[in-house]
Write a protein that holds these residues in place. Structure first.
Motif, short mmCIF file in Angstrom:
data_model
loop_
_atom_site.label_atom_id
_atom_site.label_comp_id
_atom_site.label_asym_id
_atom_site.label_seq_id
_atom_site.Cartn_x
_atom_site.Cartn_y
_atom_site.Cartn_z
N PRO A 1 22.80 -54.96 -2.04
CA PRO A 1 23.77 -53.93 -1.64
C PRO A 1 25.22 -54.38 -1.73
N LEU A 2 25.52 -55.28 -2.66
CA LEU A 2 26.91 -55.72 -2.82
C LEU A 2 27.16 -56.10 -4.27
N ILE A 3 28.45 -56.05 -4.65
CA ILE A 3 28.87 -56.47 -5.98
C ILE A 3 30.12 -57.32 -5.86
N LEU A 4 30.42 -58.07 -6.91
CA LEU A 4 31.65 -58.86 -6.96
C LEU A 4 32.79 -57.93 -7.36
N ASN A 5 33.89 -58.02 -6.63
CA ASN A 5 35.04 -57.14 -6.84
C ASN A 5 36.31 -57.98 -6.94
N THR A 6 37.03 -57.84 -8.03
CA THR A 6 38.34 -58.48 -8.16
C THR A 6 39.33 -57.46 -8.70
N SER A 7 40.60 -57.75 -8.58
CA SER A 7 41.62 -56.76 -8.93
C SER A 7 41.68 -56.51 -10.43
N PHE A 8 42.00 -55.27 -10.78
CA PHE A 8 42.09 -54.85 -12.18
C PHE A 8 43.46 -55.26 -12.72
N ASN A 9 43.54 -56.50 -13.15
CA ASN A 9 44.72 -57.05 -13.79
C ASN A 9 44.33 -58.41 -14.36
N VAL A 10 45.21 -58.99 -15.12
CA VAL A 10 45.03 -60.37 -15.54
C VAL A 10 46.01 -61.22 -14.75
N ASN A 11 45.77 -62.50 -14.74
CA ASN A 11 46.57 -63.42 -13.93
C ASN A 11 48.05 -63.28 -14.28
N GLY A 12 48.88 -63.09 -13.24
CA GLY A 12 50.32 -63.01 -13.44
C GLY A 12 50.86 -61.61 -13.62
N GLU A 13 49.98 -60.60 -13.69
CA GLU A 13 50.43 -59.22 -13.84
C GLU A 13 50.08 -58.40 -12.60
N PRO A 14 50.82 -57.31 -12.34
CA PRO A 14 50.45 -56.43 -11.23
C PRO A 14 49.13 -55.71 -11.52
N ILE A 15 48.49 -55.23 -10.48
CA ILE A 15 47.32 -54.38 -10.64
C ILE A 15 47.72 -53.12 -11.41
N VAL A 16 46.82 -52.62 -12.24
CA VAL A 16 47.13 -51.44 -13.05
C VAL A 16 47.35 -50.23 -12.16
N GLU A 17 48.22 -49.35 -12.60
CA GLU A 17 48.49 -48.10 -11.87
C GLU A 17 48.03 -46.88 -12.65
N THR A 18 48.44 -46.76 -13.90
CA THR A 18 48.19 -45.55 -14.68
C THR A 18 46.99 -45.74 -15.61
N PRO A 19 46.44 -44.64 -16.14
CA PRO A 19 45.40 -44.79 -17.17
C PRO A 19 45.88 -45.62 -18.36
N ALA A 20 47.13 -45.46 -18.76
CA ALA A 20 47.65 -46.25 -19.88
C ALA A 20 47.66 -47.74 -19.55
N ASP A 21 48.04 -48.09 -18.31
CA ASP A 21 47.99 -49.49 -17.88
C ASP A 21 46.56 -50.03 -18.00
N ALA A 22 45.60 -49.23 -17.55
CA ALA A 22 44.20 -49.66 -17.57
C ALA A 22 43.73 -49.89 -19.01
N LEU A 23 44.10 -49.00 -19.89
CA LEU A 23 43.69 -49.12 -21.29
C LEU A 23 44.33 -50.34 -21.94
N ASN A 24 45.59 -50.60 -21.65
CA ASN A 24 46.27 -51.77 -22.22
C ASN A 24 45.62 -53.06 -21.74
N CYS A 25 45.28 -53.12 -20.45
CA CYS A 25 44.63 -54.32 -19.91
C CYS A 25 43.25 -54.50 -20.54
N TYR A 26 42.52 -53.42 -20.67
CA TYR A 26 41.18 -53.47 -21.28
C TYR A 26 41.25 -53.98 -22.71
N LYS A 27 42.20 -53.49 -23.47
CA LYS A 27 42.31 -53.87 -24.88
C LYS A 27 42.70 -55.34 -25.05
N SER A 28 43.37 -55.91 -24.05
CA SER A 28 43.86 -57.29 -24.17
C SER A 28 42.91 -58.32 -23.57
#
Length: 566
Positions: free
Chosen positions: A524-551
């Motif tokens: 009943p648990l999963i590993l959770n870490t912030s949606f960003n790469v080291n040194g960057e802020p957590i993503v805010e917009t869908p475009a931020d999420a897509l850019n992080c995913y692509k990189s």
């Protein structure tokens, strides 16, 4: 008629804005999420227009609709009325920020740094009556608290006959009942040497050790994560206890006299750095336990609210709960300076007649929810493949059970430094290999830093030594010995984990995802870490999420009900 209150943190780092409508927080955002610059703050000529406009746009109002603005700025030049005039001319007479900056044209209430922290913790807590401890690296200078800022702190210092000496806020204690906050003590660092005045505080102590170890004083989280690898072989000796409380040793900083090292040199001195991290963490824990025991003795209250950057030390938080008479403690998710804007807005709520305290703070999802149209447009612009899922939680749970790394983007973003299931990267916690793969492929963090679990609240006592809620991932507790081998991906070297407890009422779709995963796997648990790469802020917009995913090498990106692949 509805009342709008805008709270602003105008610090030189982690600036933010928060908008309250009547007795509800509508929206809050940190500047860094919008500018994509980590810990972005304000400076002369760089007012936080981004966060303010985000909040106004969310509510569909203009600055003219705001009834009261409450702000805090940490440094003296930001507390000087002349600074507002400088900014007004810089921005131009037609910019909406003129109405914020020019205090003669719009009602603006400036309050002290620690008072804003106090409001951010107590007013979000479930307590009617509580003690409040605010402790951080530094707040406002005492001259500013007495002569510029308004509110309870100023009245307390003036009535007590305090004489300003140029010291900075380092520790403030309050009591609160029925929505009324009352200061009972404030400590300033008031040494005659400017630099010495900064080293005599717990926040600066931790900051300086982090600077020495990592070359960046803001890496307190890394220092906390490194500490369990150390031994008591590198005594720091910064703090000693007295009948009045504690005292700082003037000599301790001389130990930290070597420049930051290259990665190879750093690895060669790992044992030394781990020992120093262990020592500063131990001294912090012992000091705050000593301080909180004294606060309990003085106030006799059962509940404690913590705020300030030190309150993000989740190891110390649990030690306070275990080793002081307080029955419960509350730490707001944005306990550091970004949370100042919420405290300011809540002070404004109080000023406009908001009594008794009526806030019910269920979750930290205070950002904008993006529409399906905005999501689809962003995905189409990215050129990536996507489709809409008929049952997003069930489908993603299946991917997780197959050892896929998932970027998970849902509804409004979290406010503060923790990802709590709306801007998260997720994977199974059932193997060390999966954890290491996540770090090597996506996060690029130091190998000694642990990852955290999100667990269905009703099952938390089965896996962890806990009989309390931890919805904001601000408590570190022991993993039960018979479960450490079941979920090794979230177990730190000392057998602990920084736990987020999750409920359907508070976390909605994130809880449903974990529930689907539990039905598939029995975990009943999963590993959770912030949606960003080291040194960057957590993503805010869908475009931020897509850019992080692509990189990165994330396997699958989920935005709302849409599944995106490369």
């Amino acid at each position: 008629m509805s009342k709008y209150i805008l709270g602003l943190c105008l610090s030189d780092h982690d600036s933010s804005a928060c908008l309250i409508k009547d007795n509800r927080i509508l929206v809050a955002i940190s500047k860094e999420r919008l500018t994509r610059k980590k810990r972005h703050g304000c400076s002369k000529g760089d007012f936080d227009n981004e966060s303010v406009q985000y909040c106004l746009d969310y509510a569909g109002i203009s600055i003219d609709d705001v009834d009261l603005i409450v702000q805090n700025s940490i440094f003296t030049y930001l507390s000087d009325p002349a600074y507002y005039e400088t900014l007004r001319h810089y921005k131009g007479s037609h910019d909406y920020s003129e109405r914020i900056i020019n205090m003669t044209q719009h009602p603006v209430l400036p309050i002290s740094h620690h008072l804003a922290h106090a409001y951010s913790s107590y007013y979000l807590s479930p307590f009617d009556e509580a003690a409040i401890l605010v402790i951080d690296s530094m707040g406002n200078e005492d001259h500013s608290v007495m002569n510029f800022f308004q509110g309870e702190d100023r009245g307390f210092l003036l009535s007590s006959g305090y004489r300003a000496t140029g010291g900075w806020e380092r520790e403030s204690v309050y009591t609160a009942k029925g929505g009324i906050i009352t200061p009972i003590s404030k400590r300033f660092a008031r040494d005659t040497q400017p630099y010495d005045s900064l080293i005599k505080g717990f926040g600066i102590m931790y900051h300086e050790v982090s600077e020495y170890i990592f070359g960046d004083g803001h890496k307190a989280g890394e220092t906390m994560g490194l500490a369990p690898f150390g031994k008591a072989d590198y005594p720091l000796g910064a703090v000693s206890f007295t009948e009045e409380g504690y005292a700082f040793n003037d000599e301790w900083l001389k130990q930290l006299d070597k420049p930051h090292l290259s990665k190879d040199q750093w690895n060669d001195r790992f044992e030394e750095f781990a020992g120093l991290a262990y020592q500063v963490q131990t001294e912090l824990e012992d000091s705050l336990i000593h301080l909180c025991n004294r606060i309990h003795k003085e106030t006799g209250l059962d509940h404690l609210c913590l705020a300030g950057g030190i309150a993000l030390n989740s190891v110390t938080n649990k030690k306070i709960l275990d080793r002081t008479p307080f029955k419960s403690i509350f730490i707001p998710p944005a306990a550091g300076d970004s949370g100042i804007s919420i405290g300011c807005a809540l002070k404004g709520y109080r000023e406009l007649g908001g009594l008794p305290k009526e806030f019910v703070f269920l979750n930290d999802y205070l950002g904008k929810t993006y529409s399906n149209e905005e999501i689809v447009q962003a995905i189409e612009n990215s050129g990536l493949q996507f489709r809409k899922s008929e049952d997003i939680c069930k489908e993603v749970a299946g991917y997780l059970s197959e050892d896929q790394i998932i970027a998970w983007f849902q509804e409004g973003s979290e406010f503060g430094p923790r990802a709590l299931g709306h801007r998260s990267i997720l994977c199974q916690a059932t193997s060390i290999e999966m954890r290491d793969s996540l770090n090597a492929r996506v996060k690029f963090r130091q190998s000694f830093r642990p990852f955290a679990p999100s667990v269905m609240e009703e099952y938390a006592p089965d896996f962890f030594e806990m009989d309390f809620k931890s919805p904001f991932m601000l408590m570190v507790t022991d993993v039960k010995k018979d479960k450490a081998d079941v979920v090794p991906g979230i177990v730190h070297v000392d057998g602990t984990a920084r736990v987020q407890t999750v409920t359907e009422e508070e976390n909605g779709i994130y809880y449903r995802l974990i529930k689907e995963y539990a039905q598939l796997t029995g975990i009943p648990l999963i590993l959770n870490t912030s949606f960003n790469v080291n040194g960057e802020p957590i993503v805010e917009t869908p475009a931020d999420a897509l850019n992080c995913y692509k990189s990165t090498n994330i396997d699958i990106l989920v935005i709302g009900d849409y599944i995106i692949s490369k």
